[in-house]
Motif scaffolding. Sequence first.
Motif: not given
Length: 108
Positions: A5-6, A53-55, A57, A70, A72-75
């Motif tokens: 995850d983030v 981790c999705g942060v 692309s 990305e 928004d993923q860091l919110t």
Amino acid sequence: MMRRDVFNAIADPTRRDILMSLTSKKQNVTALANQFDMTRQAVSLHLKYLQECGVISIEKEGRERYCHLEADQLTAVADWLEPFKILWEKRLNKLDELLIKLKKEENE
């Protein structure tokens, strides 16, 4: 495989530096690798981890691979930090009040 995850993404200083580097613009892998004192392969492993981790692309454009933040993923990180921000704001406000009080006493 462990779910990432983030918070996993920002746990490493190199990964944090990569994320900071991507805040202003997308960059290709070579340009990112040149910013670090490590092999391109090592940077690529960090990029893969960040992608998992999705942060970030990674998109292929011609022969190059470009990395995009990305944000928004860091919110989740910002949300988690909010109580600490409030705590520090309260402490800084108290310090500010104390300094104003001391300055008034000094001028009397």
